[in-house]
Structures are given as structure tokens and as C-alpha cells.
Design an enzyme around this catalytic site. Sequence first.
Site, PDB file in Angstrom:
ATOM      1  N   HIS A 122       2.154  -2.758   7.417  1.00 40.82           N
ATOM      2  CA  HIS A 122       1.481  -1.632   6.746  1.00 40.82           C
ATOM      3  C   HIS A 122       1.631  -0.356   7.567  1.00 40.82           C
ATOM      4  O   HIS A 122       0.953  -0.173   8.575  1.00 40.82           O
ATOM      5  CB  HIS A 122      -0.007  -1.990   6.523  1.00 40.82           C
ATOM      6  CG  HIS A 122      -0.761  -0.959   5.751  1.00 40.82           C
ATOM      7  ND1 HIS A 122      -2.050  -0.583   6.041  1.00 40.82           N
ATOM      8  CD2 HIS A 122      -0.379  -0.196   4.697  1.00 40.82           C
ATOM      9  CE1 HIS A 122      -2.427   0.357   5.193  1.00 40.82           C
ATOM     10  NE2 HIS A 122      -1.437   0.610   4.372  1.00 40.82           N
ATOM     11  N   GLU A 163       0.050  -1.817  10.886  1.00 35.34           N
ATOM     12  CA  GLU A 163      -0.764  -3.037  10.876  1.00 35.34           C
ATOM     13  C   GLU A 163       0.182  -4.183  10.511  1.00 35.34           C
ATOM     14  O   GLU A 163       0.837  -4.141   9.461  1.00 35.34           O
ATOM     15  CB  GLU A 163      -1.892  -2.921   9.852  1.00 35.34           C
ATOM     16  CG  GLU A 163      -2.953  -1.901  10.248  1.00 35.34           C
ATOM     17  CD  GLU A 163      -4.074  -1.740   9.215  1.00 35.34           C
ATOM     18  OE1 GLU A 163      -5.235  -1.594   9.625  1.00 35.34           O
ATOM     19  OE2 GLU A 163      -3.776  -1.749   8.002  1.00 35.34           O
ATOM     20  N   SER A 205      -0.758  -1.739   0.579  1.00 37.81           N
ATOM     21  CA  SER A 205      -1.981  -1.219   1.196  1.00 37.81           C
ATOM     22  C   SER A 205      -3.140  -2.168   0.945  1.00 37.81           C
ATOM     23  O   SER A 205      -4.120  -2.147   1.672  1.00 37.81           O
ATOM     24  CB  SER A 205      -2.372   0.121   0.581  1.00 37.81           C
ATOM     25  OG  SER A 205      -1.288   0.976   0.523  1.00 37.81           O
ATOM     26  N   ASN A 224      -8.276   0.985   6.790  1.00 37.89           N
ATOM     27  CA  ASN A 224      -8.872   1.471   5.543  1.00 37.89           C
ATOM     28  C   ASN A 224     -10.247   0.854   5.319  1.00 37.89           C
ATOM     29  O   ASN A 224     -11.167   1.517   4.838  1.00 37.89           O
ATOM     30  CB  ASN A 224      -7.957   1.173   4.346  1.00 37.89           C
ATOM     31  CG  ASN A 224      -6.772   2.123   4.310  1.00 37.89           C
ATOM     32  OD1 ASN A 224      -6.808   3.188   4.941  1.00 37.89           O
ATOM     33  ND2 ASN A 224      -5.718   1.752   3.611  1.00 37.89           N
TER      34      ASN A 224
HETATM   35  P1  NAD Z   1       6.088   6.036  -4.382  1.00 35.20           P
HETATM   36  O1  NAD Z   1       5.602   6.034  -5.787  1.00 35.20           O
HETATM   37  O2  NAD Z   1       6.300   7.325  -3.668  1.00 35.20           O
HETATM   38  O3  NAD Z   1       7.455   5.200  -4.283  1.00 35.20           O
HETATM   39  C1  NAD Z   1       7.650   3.956  -4.857  1.00 35.20           C
HETATM   40  C2  NAD Z   1       9.119   3.810  -5.158  1.00 35.20           C
HETATM   41  O4  NAD Z   1       9.366   2.454  -5.515  1.00 35.20           O
HETATM   42  C3  NAD Z   1       9.573   4.662  -6.339  1.00 35.20           C
HETATM   43  O5  NAD Z   1      10.699   5.429  -5.959  1.00 35.20           O
HETATM   44  C4  NAD Z   1       9.958   3.629  -7.398  1.00 35.20           C
HETATM   45  O6  NAD Z   1      11.033   4.030  -8.218  1.00 35.20           O
HETATM   46  C5  NAD Z   1      10.337   2.444  -6.536  1.00 35.20           C
HETATM   47  N1  NAD Z   1      10.271   1.165  -7.226  1.00 35.20           N
HETATM   48  C6  NAD Z   1       9.365   0.730  -8.112  1.00 35.20           C
HETATM   49  N2  NAD Z   1       9.682  -0.511  -8.536  1.00 35.20           N
HETATM   50  C7  NAD Z   1      10.800  -0.883  -7.866  1.00 35.20           C
HETATM   51  C8  NAD Z   1      11.626  -2.043  -7.895  1.00 35.20           C
HETATM   52  N3  NAD Z   1      11.341  -3.061  -8.671  1.00 35.20           N
HETATM   53  N4  NAD Z   1      12.697  -2.066  -7.074  1.00 35.20           N
HETATM   54  C9  NAD Z   1      12.981  -1.013  -6.283  1.00 35.20           C
HETATM   55  N5  NAD Z   1      12.247   0.115  -6.242  1.00 35.20           N
HETATM   56  C10 NAD Z   1      11.182   0.185  -7.028  1.00 35.20           C
HETATM   57  O7  NAD Z   1       5.045   5.109  -3.592  1.00 35.20           O
HETATM   58  P2  NAD Z   1       4.671   5.140  -2.034  1.00 35.20           P
HETATM   59  O8  NAD Z   1       3.551   6.076  -1.824  1.00 35.20           O
HETATM   60  O9  NAD Z   1       5.928   5.277  -1.249  1.00 35.20           O
HETATM   61  O10 NAD Z   1       4.067   3.658  -1.844  1.00 35.20           O
HETATM   62  C11 NAD Z   1       4.896   2.536  -1.775  1.00 35.20           C
HETATM   63  C12 NAD Z   1       4.102   1.363  -1.245  1.00 35.20           C
HETATM   64  O11 NAD Z   1       3.561   1.703   0.042  1.00 35.20           O
HETATM   65  C13 NAD Z   1       2.916   0.936  -2.101  1.00 35.20           C
HETATM   66  O12 NAD Z   1       2.761  -0.447  -2.029  1.00 35.20           O
HETATM   67  C14 NAD Z   1       1.750   1.643  -1.429  1.00 35.20           C
HETATM   68  O13 NAD Z   1       0.509   1.013  -1.672  1.00 35.20           O
HETATM   69  C15 NAD Z   1       2.150   1.512   0.031  1.00 35.20           C
HETATM   70  N6  NAD Z   1       1.551   2.505   0.922  1.00 35.20           N
HETATM   71  C16 NAD Z   1       1.423   3.797   0.515  1.00 35.20           C
HETATM   72  C17 NAD Z   1       0.851   4.717   1.384  1.00 35.20           C
HETATM   73  C18 NAD Z   1       0.696   6.142   0.964  1.00 35.20           C
HETATM   74  O14 NAD Z   1      -0.148   6.839   1.556  1.00 35.20           O
HETATM   75  N7  NAD Z   1       1.492   6.641   0.029  1.00 35.20           N
HETATM   76  C19 NAD Z   1       0.437   4.329   2.669  1.00 35.20           C
HETATM   77  C20 NAD Z   1       0.618   2.989   3.064  1.00 35.20           C
HETATM   78  C21 NAD Z   1       1.172   2.091   2.171  1.00 35.20           C
END
Ligand code: NAD
Length: 412
Positions: free
Chosen positions: A140, A152, A119, A190
Site C-alpha cells: 500500500h 504498508e 487501500s 488510515n
Molecule cells: P486511478 O483511477 O487514477 O487509476 C486507475 C487506473 O486503472 C485507470 O487508468 C484505469 O483505466 C485502470 N484500470 C482499471 N481497470 C483495469 C484493468 N482491468 N486492467 C488494467 N488497468 C485497469 O486510480 P488510483 O488513484 O491510481 O488508484 C489505484 C489503486 O490504488 C486503487 O486500488 C486505490 O484504492 C489505490 N490507492 C489509491 C490512493 C490514492 O490516494 N489515489 C492511495 C493509495 C492506494
Amino acid sequence: MKVVRAAVVGAGAMGSGIACVLSQCGIEVLLKDVEQTAVDRGLGNIKRMYDSRVKKGLNSQEEADKLFGLVKGTTSYDDFKNVDLVIEAAFEEISVKLDIFKTLDAICPKKAILATNTSALSVSEIAAATSRPDKVLGMHFFNPAQFMKLVEVIPGVHTAEETVKTAMDLCREMQKTPVKVEECPGFLVNRVLFTYMNEALYVLQEGTATIEEIDAKAVEHGLPMGPFALFDMTGIDVCAHVTQFLYEQYGERFAPSPLLAKMVKAKQLGQKTGAGFFMHDKGVPAKGEAKVVNAKVTELVAEANKEKALPKAEKFDGLRIILPMLNEAIYCLQEGVVDVKDIDLAMANGCGFKKGLVELADSKGLAFCLDELKAYSKVDAERFRPSWLLSKLVAAKMTKLSDFGKKPAPVC
Ligand code: NAD
């Protein structure tokens, strides 16, 4: 390149949604996480997404079973040797992402594209951890990834055009709306949206309008929900983190309202803690009843004002929270971050903004928008400082923002 086999790293909220949309268009997907429990949770989420598609009549049970069968959970990188594309959706920590990209670079075929769903982190920095920065980019997705249309697509400094094209084509295949955004902090949506969220906090802290009035005006202007409803839904701590990041990157234009820190300190974080700007306790509001404002916010506003007293503005007409978004979108144009034709598309598909900023500027006229920004700069000179591009366009007598970049036909 046509993507046939893909992988998603991180089986959390975003990773499972992305894996689901990839599988929906017949792509084989490896869903990788560190622990089997996380993989199983991710697969469970996807199964529920398909169950809901069957319920809604979007897939037959047979189709859903077949498409769900394309997703294979794993805790190892063993099967990554023949993937065409990987989308990383692990934790938002640069050290985690750099490690993952180093590993992916060593294991995936040389032709494979490596995308990050970050993000806010730098796509170029992540790409530099690999020996193929031309094949690394940001994709994104918005939350929930299985429903939100916008992606994005963010090239880094060294990303090849062909890589961008493959990502854009893949998004269209997934029935998404891709918008190419040059790398900048907050990307487009954002970056633009948080000017509005932050301004709403200032209006509230000053006492110029109430939570309900501000939210209602935002909806009148075409937002699907008001800023305070969105704060509560997203998590006020998450929003505070994003605002602080944008402030560090862009300076005073994004100076966070003192009220935000007070809300976080008091653990009034929104839906997840049962109270934010509104109450979210069990049974509150009762079905069919209006939302109930959190009484504690009044106390926190008073505390914030002790820290920095804000004079009450004369009026609140809604434009005050919309104009900073328009101004920021024009800053993005000024920096070449996005094409003018993509601004409303991105805001509509990324946050459900129905009316559109370019549409607003076209209907009101650029000179009006500039005058209004100048008038609001009495409230705060930095947050309402008009972008120089806007001043330049008005000086050139351009009235419609949608005409930006259009060259008149040569006069012979
Ligand atoms: P989340 O915490 O729900 O999931 C992250 C997952 O990644 C977890 O299951 C964790 O175990 C796994 N993980 C961590 N390290 C790892 C590794 N080394 N290898 C494999 N898996 C690993 O997080 P999320 O909300 O799904 O966000 C994930 C990404 O997406 C982040 O970069 C976040 O900034 C981005 N993002 C999130 C949103 C949102 O609204 N949640 C929106 C857009 C982008």
C-alpha cells in the site's frame, strides 16, 4: 528474490507513480492499462516526474532518459511471462481486482509475486483468486507514490515470509520505508488517521471550536496540516466513503459525524469542487492571504445539529482529536497488527505526523492518556472507550508505550 523485471497494472495516479519509483532503481517496468489513451497518460505523468527530477538536480538528463526508457507501456499481458513481480493499481473494486489476479496467475511465471495497492479491500480475498496465495500480498503506497516514503506491506492469511521479505527489500531499494502491517480494515495509517478526522468533525459540529482553531491545534500537535485542510485535499466524498467503511467494520467507535454526509449531499467536496471546509475558487485565497472558510459550512452544521444535536464541550485543547489516534494505535497493538516501534515511523512517513503517537504517550505517561480518554468518554463513551490493552498496561504500572513487548532480563 531480487526483482529485475516488474509490471504495474493500472496507469492512473498511483500506477504511474509506482512505475516511476520502480524504474528509478533500474528495474524494467511494464505499465499496463486497458486503453492506449490511459497508457499514454500514465507514461506522460512519468515523463513529467523525470523532468521534475532533472530540474531539481536529482538526475542528469541522460540518466532520466535512460531510466524513463525502462518503462514500457502496454495494453496486453503478452510480456508478463517473464516478470518477477506485479503491482496492481487498478480501480478499487473487488470484481476488477479478482479478474486481474486470475489473469495474472494464469500468465505470470509461478515464482512471480503479485501485489495489490488496494487501500481497503481484503488482500486474502484477492490472493484466494490465485493458485499462489503464498506469493500474494498488499503493497500500500501513499499518494503521491513518487514522493511519499511509506509502504504498508500487508501479508494475507497465506502469504509466505519469503514473499514479505522480497517486498520489504524491494521497498528499501526504492528508497521507501516499508512497515509490515497485519491485514485489518484500513490497515494502520488510515485506520488511525480517520479517528482524528472524524473527531474534528464532531468538535466543529458541536461548536466547541472553529475550523481554523481545530486546524491550528492539529498543526501544533505535529500534523503537517489540519484535518479540514486534509479533508479538502483528499476529497470529502472519498473521506466519507472511508469513514463509512471503517464504521461498518469496527462499529460505533467510527460512527461518522452527521456533518460529513451533509457536506457530501451539498456537494461541498473540497478542492475538486472549489469549496469544502475552505474556499478553493480561482484566486481564493489571494497569494499570501489566509485561507477563507466556506460560509456554507455554518448552514450545514445547523442542519446536522437538527438531525442529531450535539452538546458543546467545555474546552478544546487539541488532545481531543489526537487521543483517539493514540487509542486506535493501541487497539492495533492489542490485535498484533503492528510492532510498537513501527507506529511513529508509519505515521511520520504516511501522513507527515512529526511528533508521533508513541512519543506522545511516552512523554505524557500512559496513566495520563488513560485518564484523559476516560474524561473524554463523557463526550462519547464509544469513540473514547480506552482499549483494554491501555488499561492493562496502566494497571501493570507501565509508563512508556515504547516499552510494550519488552521483557525484563531474567532474574537468576
Ligand atoms: P486511478 O483511477 O487514477 O487509476 C486507475 C487506473 O486503472 C485507470 O487508468 C484505469 O483505466 C485502470 N484500470 C482499471 N481497470 C483495469 C484493468 N482491468 N486492467 C488494467 N488497468 C485497469 O486510480 P488510483 O488513484 O491510481 O488508484 C489505484 C489503486 O490504488 C486503487 O486500488 C486505490 O484504492 C489505490 N490507492 C489509491 C490512493 C490514492 O490516494 N489515489 C492511495 C493509495 C492506494
